[in-house]
Scaffold this active site. Structure first.
Site, short mmCIF file in Angstrom:
data_model
loop_
_atom_site.label_atom_id
_atom_site.label_comp_id
_atom_site.label_asym_id
_atom_site.label_seq_id
_atom_site.Cartn_x
_atom_site.Cartn_y
_atom_site.Cartn_z
N CYS A 68 0.91 -1.14 0.03
CA CYS A 68 -0.04 0.10 0.21
C CYS A 68 0.81 1.14 0.05
O CYS A 68 1.81 1.36 0.61
CB CYS A 68 -0.74 0.10 1.17
SG CYS A 68 -2.15 -1.00 1.11
N ASP A 83 -10.48 -6.83 21.74
CA ASP A 83 -9.53 -6.55 22.77
C ASP A 83 -9.93 -5.96 23.92
O ASP A 83 -9.73 -6.48 25.24
CB ASP A 83 -8.40 -5.65 22.14
CG ASP A 83 -7.34 -5.32 23.13
OD1 ASP A 83 -6.88 -6.41 23.54
OD2 ASP A 83 -7.17 -4.23 23.49
#
EC number: 4.6.1.17
Length: 158
Positions: A77, A129
């Site tokens: 990217c 998380d």
């Protein structure tokens, strides 16, 4: 499907696409993800009673930060000068899930699809998380590009 992979060169090696000669255009991409969880976990998020703090605010900031760091995470990217990143989170108690939507924009030579996907998926991972101490079997699903505008390939919408 007759298109070739743009990130593979004539020798079959991965490379970063050369965008030098491409025109600068307005580009925009939207993505989404879902994270499914127990109703008790979702209620904890919605009521603000999670011991780690505001889950949605943390996930939103994580998604925005992730969009800005996409080129550090995904090797081919291009580093981009994003002009807008938006992450929206919506509790859907009728489905025991959170719906995450992202939007990335810029004026540039390459698209922002990966940035939008990275924002949505990282927001989902952040929710996981923050809530894993309460529930470990949450499911992140349906991470996908929902719309893309600008560039040579034009408009795409699911």
């Amino acid at each position: 499907m007759t298109h070739a992979f743009t990130h593979i060169n004539a020798d079959g090696n991965a490379h970063m696409v050369d965008v030098t000669d491409k025109s600068v255009t307005e580009r925009e991409a939207r993505a989404e993800a879902y994270i499914e969880m127990a109703s008790e976990t979702l209620e904890m998020i919605m009521s603000g009673s999670h011991h780690k703090g505001d889950v949605f605010a943390t996930a939103r900031i994580a998604g925005i930060q992730a969009a800005k760091k996409t080129s550090d995470l995904i090797p081919l990217c291009h580093p981009l000068m994003l002009t807008k990143v938006e992450v929206e989170l919506e509790a859907q108690p009728e489905h025991n899930r959170v719906w995450i939507r992202s939007l990335c924009k810029l004026s540039g030579k390459t698209g922002v699809e990966m940035e939008a996907l990275t924002a949505a998926s990282t927001a989902a991972l952040t929710i996981y998380d923050m809530c894993k101490a309460v529930q470990k079997d949450m499911v992140i699903s349906q991470v996908r590009l929902t719309e893309k505008r600008g560039g040579k390939s034009g408009h795409f919408k699911v």
